[in-house]
Design an enzyme around this catalytic site. Structure first.
Site, PDB file in Angstrom:
ATOM      1  N   ASN A   1       4.561   8.600   2.660  1.00 45.21           N
ATOM      2  CA  ASN A   1       4.586   8.137   1.274  1.00 45.21           C
ATOM      3  C   ASN A   1       3.776   9.065   0.373  1.00 45.21           C
ATOM      4  O   ASN A   1       4.213   9.427  -0.715  1.00 45.21           O
ATOM      5  CB  ASN A   1       4.045   6.707   1.204  1.00 45.21           C
TER       6      ASN A   1
ATOM      7  N   VAL B   1      11.959   7.981   6.760  1.00 47.31           N
ATOM      8  CA  VAL B   1      12.118   6.882   5.819  1.00 47.31           C
ATOM      9  C   VAL B   1      10.811   6.689   5.049  1.00 47.31           C
ATOM     10  O   VAL B   1       9.750   6.479   5.645  1.00 47.31           O
ATOM     11  CB  VAL B   1      12.505   5.577   6.543  1.00 47.31           C
TER      12      VAL B   1
ATOM     13  N   LYS C   1       0.838  -1.213   0.000  1.00 45.35           N
ATOM     14  CA  LYS C   1       0.000   0.000   0.000  1.00 45.35           C
ATOM     15  C   LYS C   1       0.864   1.251   0.000  1.00 45.35           C
ATOM     16  O   LYS C   1       0.444   2.309  -0.489  1.00 45.35           O
ATOM     17  CB  LYS C   1      -0.970  -0.016   1.179  1.00 45.35           C
TER      18      LYS C   1
ATOM     19  N   ASP D   1      -5.892   0.177   5.285  1.00 41.93           N
ATOM     20  CA  ASP D   1      -4.589   0.848   5.360  1.00 41.93           C
ATOM     21  C   ASP D   1      -4.307   1.635   4.084  1.00 41.93           C
ATOM     22  O   ASP D   1      -3.705   2.718   4.123  1.00 41.93           O
ATOM     23  CB  ASP D   1      -3.499  -0.199   5.592  1.00 41.93           C
TER      24      ASP D   1
END
Length: 338
Positions: free
Chosen positions: A254, A277, A189, A242
Site C-alpha cells: 500500500n 493486490v 490502516k 499495524d
C-alpha cells in the site's frame, strides 16, 4: 499436532504456513493457480512473492480445494480480500459443521461494507470464524524475525486454542474478543498507508508521516468505535501497531503504491507496478460508505478517495487537509480556564 490447510499461497499465506510447520503441525497449502502450486512443489520456494525463504520437503501443496478443506482441524483463509467471498462459496460443499476457520486477509467488501469474517460467516454459516492480524510483514515472518500479532475470536477457548497453534519464540500471539475492532483496524490502516506513501512520493518528510499516522489512527478509531469496536483495540497491535509498520516500511504494497501515485502514476498504473493486490484501494471506497452510514468524518480517507477515483492531484489533497477548519486535537479534554 494439528492438521491445517492454508487457503491462499501468496506471500502471507506462505509465511504463515511455514510458521505453522515449524510448530510441528501438518500443513497443506492451496492455490487456485496451478503454476504457483507447481513452483512450490518443485522449488519449495515462492520465488515470486517470498524469494529466499525455503519451504520444507514434507509440506503439501494442492490445487484441489476438496482435498485442502476436508477433515482439517483448522483452515487458514488468506486469499486477497476481493476473493474472500468467492473462495468461501467454493469451499462450502466441503466445510463441515463447526469447522474452525481463521481469516488472515485484511479488507472490507466494497458492495456490502462487510468485514471479511462477516463475509465468511454469510457464505459458511456452519463454520466457527476467528481472525488473525497485526504488524506482520510476510517477508519478516518468513525469515523468522520476531513478530507479534493478535487472534480475535468470539469464544475465549477458541482464541486460546489458536494462540497455542500459532505461537512460538519468534511469533508471539495475543488474544482478544474484539473481532470487529481487529478487522476494522487491519482494513482501514491500508487506506492511511496509501496516504503515507503519497506523501513520500510528493517528497514530504517525517513530520507529514507522523501527522498521517496519528491523525489516521484517530479516524480509524472514530469510525471503529461508532461501529461497535473497542478503543483499546485501535490503541494496540492491530490498530496503531499495524498502522505504523504499514506506513513506514517498503515491504508495504500500500505504501509502495502510494509512493508511485504521489510521483504521478494513476491508481491503475501503480497497482500494475506493485504486481500485488493493493488492499487499500479496495477498502478506500468501503470506508467512505461506512463513514456515511455511521455519520463519521474521515478527512484523510476522503482525500485518498478523491486522488484514487476522482483524479484529484495529490498535492491539492494535502492543501485541503492542511487548510481544513481549525480544530481542537482532543475534544474530550476540558479546559481549566476558558
Amino acid at each position: 499436532m494439528a492438521d491445517i490447510s492454508v487457503i491462499g499461497a501468496g506471500s502471507w499465506g506462505t509465511a504463515l504456513a511455514l510458521n505453522l510447520h515449524k510448530n510441528g503441525h501438518r500443513v497443506t497449502v492451496w492455490s487456485i493457480v496451478e503454476a504457483e502450486i507447481t513452483m512450490l512443489k518443485t522449488e519449495h520456494e515462492h520465488k515470486d512473492k517470498l524469494p529466499g525463504v525455503k519451504l520444507p520437503e514434507d509440506m503439501e501443496f494442492t490445487t484441489d480445494l476438496q482435498t485442502a478443506v476436508t477433515d482439517k482441524d483448522v483452515l487458514v483463509l488468506v486469499v486477497p480480500s476481493p476473493y474472500t467471498r468467492s473462495t468461501s462459496r467454493s469451499m462450502a460443499p466441503y466445510v463441515r459443521e463447526g469447522q474452525l476457520i481463521i481469516n488472515a486477509s485484511k479488507g472490507i467488501e466494497e458492495k456490502t461494507l462487510m468485514t471479511m469474517s462477516a463475509v465468511i460467516e454469510e457464505e459458511l454459516p456452519q463454520a466457527e470464524v476467528a481472525v488473525l492480524s497485526g504488524p506482520s510483514h510476510a517477508e519478516e515472518v518468513g525469515k523468522g524475525l520476531p513478530t507479534t500479532i493478535v487472534v480475535g475470536a468470539k469464544k475465549k477457548t477458541t482464541a486460546e486454542y489458536l494462540q497455542n497453534i500459532f505461537m512460538n519464540e519468534v511469533f508471539r500471539v495475543y488474544i482478544s474478543p474484539d473481532v470487529l475492532g481487529i478487522e476494522l483496524g487491519a482494513a482501514l490502516k491500508n487506506v492511511v498507508a496509501l496516504a503515507a506513501g503519497i506523501a513520500d512520493g510528493l517528497g514530504y518528510g517525517d513530520n507529514a508521516k507522523a501527522a498521517l499516522i496519528t491523525r489516521g489512527i484517530t479516524e480509524i478509531g472514530r469510525l471503529g468505535v461508532a461501529m461497535g469496536g473497542k478503543l483499546e483495540t485501535f490503541c494496540g497491535l492491530t490498530g496503531i501497531g499495524d498502522l505504523i509498520v504499514t506506513c513506514a516500511s517498503m515491504h508495504s504494497r500500500n505504501r509502495r503504491a502510494g509512493i508511485l501515485i504521489g510521483q504521478g502514476y494513476t491508481m491503475e498504473q501503480a497497482m500494475d507496478e506493485v504486481k500485488m493486490v493493493v488492499e487499500g484501494v479496495y477498502s478506500a471506497k468501503a470506508a467512505i460508505g461506512l463513514a456515511r452510514k455511521y455519520n463519521v468524518q474521515l478527512p484523510i480517507i476522503e482525500e485518498v478517495n478523491a486522488v484514487l477515483f476522482e483524479g484529484q492531484p495529490a498535492d491539492e489533497s494535502v492543501k485541503n487537509l492542511m487548510l481544513r477548519d481549525k480544530k481542537i486535537e482532543n475534544p474530550l479534554l476540558p479546559w481549566d480556564i476558558p
